[in-house]
Design a protein around this motif. Sequence first.
Motif, PDB file in Angstrom:
ATOM      1  N   LYS A   1       0.835  -1.203   0.000  1.00  0.00           N
ATOM      2  CA  LYS A   1       0.000   0.000   0.000  1.00  0.00           C
ATOM      3  C   LYS A   1       0.867   1.250   0.000  1.00  0.00           C
ATOM      4  N   GLN A   2       1.905   1.208   0.810  1.00  0.00           N
ATOM      5  CA  GLN A   2       2.773   2.372   0.980  1.00  0.00           C
ATOM      6  C   GLN A   2       3.384   2.813  -0.347  1.00  0.00           C
TER       7      GLN A   2
ATOM      8  N   GLN B   1      -4.064   7.406  -6.756  1.00  0.00           N
ATOM      9  CA  GLN B   1      -3.011   7.605  -5.772  1.00  0.00           C
ATOM     10  C   GLN B   1      -1.825   8.344  -6.377  1.00  0.00           C
TER      11      GLN B   1
ATOM     12  N   ASN C   1      -0.350  11.857  -5.112  1.00  0.00           N
ATOM     13  CA  ASN C   1       1.037  12.019  -4.658  1.00  0.00           C
ATOM     14  C   ASN C   1       1.765  13.118  -5.421  1.00  0.00           C
TER      15      ASN C   1
ATOM     16  N   ARG D   1       3.561   1.125   8.380  1.00  0.00           N
ATOM     17  CA  ARG D   1       4.353   1.704   7.289  1.00  0.00           C
ATOM     18  C   ARG D   1       5.813   1.431   7.567  1.00  0.00           C
TER      19      ARG D   1
ATOM     20  N   ASN E   1       3.036  12.146   4.089  1.00  0.00           N
ATOM     21  CA  ASN E   1       1.972  11.493   3.352  1.00  0.00           C
ATOM     22  C   ASN E   1       1.720  10.076   3.875  1.00  0.00           C
ATOM     23  N   ASP E   2       2.805   9.337   4.113  1.00  0.00           N
ATOM     24  CA  ASP E   2       2.693   7.978   4.671  1.00  0.00           C
ATOM     25  C   ASP E   2       1.959   8.025   6.012  1.00  0.00           C
TER      26      ASP E   2
ATOM     27  N   LYS F   1      -1.697   8.825   5.661  1.00  0.00           N
ATOM     28  CA  LYS F   1      -2.438   7.724   5.055  1.00  0.00           C
ATOM     29  C   LYS F   1      -2.616   6.561   6.016  1.00  0.00           C
TER      30      LYS F   1
ATOM     31  N   GLU G   1      -6.141   4.800   7.236  1.00  0.00           N
ATOM     32  CA  GLU G   1      -6.318   3.421   6.780  1.00  0.00           C
ATOM     33  C   GLU G   1      -7.054   2.543   7.797  1.00  0.00           C
TER      34      GLU G   1
END
Lengths: 495, 228
Positions: A282-283, A489, A493, B150, B157-158, B161, B165
């Motif tokens: 996902k990352q 996505q 980004n 993560r 951003n990570d 998110k 999630e």
Amino acid sequence: MKKTISQTIPTDFERIFHPQNIAIIGVSAKDGGTGFGNGMFRALKAMGFEGKIFPVNPKGGNLDELQIYKQVEDIPEKVDFAIITVAAKLVPEVLEGCRQKGIEGAQILSSGFSELGTQAGKELENKIQQIAAAGIRVVGPNCFGIYCPKSGLTLLPGPDLSRQTGSVAFLSQSGGMAIDLAHIGKWMGIRFSKVVSFGNGADLRETELLQYLADDPETKVISMYIEGIKDGDAFFESIKYTIKKKPVIVYKGGLSQAGQRTVASHTASMGGSRVIWQSVLKQVNAISVQDLNELAQAALAFSLLPSGIFKNISVIGGGGALGVSACDAAEALGIEIPPFSTEQQESIGKFLPKPGSSAINPIDVANPFVSPQALKEILLQAAKDSRVDLQIIVSLLYHYKVMATAMGLKVAEVAPFRELADAIRDVVKTTGKPVVVVLPNPKKGLDDLDITEMLVLARREFLERGLPVFDELPDALRAIGHVNGYFGQRNANNE
Amino acid sequence: MNKESAIRIINNALQEGRKALSEYESKQVLAAYDIPVTHEILLTDKTQVEKAAKEINYPLVMKGCSAAVAHKTEKGLIHVDIRTVEEARNAFDEIMAGLKGFDGAVLMQEMVNGKRELVMGLSRDDQFGPCVMFGLGGIFTEILRDISFRKAPLDKNDALKMMREIKGHKILDAVRGMEAADTELLSNILINVGRIGLDIEQVQEIDLNPVILSGAKPIVVDALIVLK
């Protein structure tokens, strides 16, 4: 942590994927030889590989009127690529010979290395790594090799793979997966740039191959089957870099506990924990799939649909329930099927049989024998809704069997799939909005083999016109959902 | 960021042959990485109680603090909502009695009020190295396993998110009269937890549980750092 072997001279992958000359080491002089070497020789011939093939065996002799050289060093010409099929214990010596000959890369099909889990197996593989580090790239061992439709290189049991080249690459630890996807692609319409079965991955493996494909102009979509990886950090950086440029579809095997046991013995690498893998995928915005079918369908969608997000779609099919299930499946994927305005429903309605049809969206044509010309008009009208990004047509061609039987003809002679394919191609051209075709077939029994045959022919017609085809509506929606997920996505980004 | 002081604390524990930091030490490491922790003072002597209580302000929480003792609740080593110096002194005695036989002290800290509990942490994956975790805290951590991960290093951003999630991510919104959580601060915690894992190889696991939202602001109320 052991890093992947680094070489000072950059690899000329062109010589590996598009070799002019190949040596096959481990053929038998007997034409009927059943070993891997002869299998590869015949497969390359069958594929129509245009370059020269030099068979090698210490015993010498002839194969198909070609001289068999006793060793690679005896070949009088420059050789780009080698296929090694000799017994494991002989591989290091043969590979070293290839390196000294100046061969750029070798695929080692032989097994009997680290996958055995024995000390002897690991030592042999270490030797391969050392020779590779000294100046020859290695695919394998314990693999099925490279398939490249453009050059005619083919996987181990693959004399009958397509020579049509395309934009999809596949990297696979498993040879079986590689050959299966290559075969699936042939009828499903996935056209490959490169398929690499890298087995134990003693030298080239996921990380470096990804890096190469990221900048490979022939490849627009990358798919991969991985069980374990050698270097998590390097893989992470490599896939992250690649995904900024092109989609990467990942089928990660061995996430269940039972699967992990198999992985441990399969390719001698760790499976990794499920939750961490899912998070990492996902990352980096990878497209994560659960099986080979989903991978194939996603690859098809990415390769045939324009890059973009298809948030609102129209669905044209037959039967009210089909519409309901379409809406249910779409909603779960964040795809909308917006109802048309009254005026638009009227303009679509003009081409629909009455009564029983519905022009709301999903459009229910109510009758499977609506002519391709009428379907074309319906699709053109539906595309006029500015919200619609993509259209799906569920074509119930199988129903023509009833008509064909009544007329005493074969269903392929009656079902108007060519006309439909032409009509849909025209719609795409006129509207600029992609159309996805779904060809369901609930009649798969022995007495309906003619339907299966007709649908194979129909699929070919659609694909020849650049139209992606799926068997079932949920498959099509899921694949579109993957495309949306990736580009959504990526756009977010980049903001 | 004060990497050196964090490493000093960890090396000290390693030299003593320990596999974990105490809560106090763990929080000092976190604070060295700009992670908001409870205001707290470590007490070894009863005479220190009154002055410390004044500095922190009532109501207080007092806990037994020892790297050797886990599960403080079950051993009666936590006293909450202490409002007078008498209560504080009694709590000190009881905790010291409970710690008998262990090397430990009493940790006095501010009592953080907030209905929303989160959990954050770090684990070291064999393949991907330090991975940061985020999830719902309290009893939900174990029951729902509503968590996300993560790989470090995380960018903003990570972090944002991974918070979105989890299934229960709406707990971070303005709900039931509570203000929306400060996702800026939460992101910084997640990013910095990842940094600790990258900077300090000896850190095997980090557990921030709970992280309480006091209004919009997250504060680490309890923490544990496990060493290699």
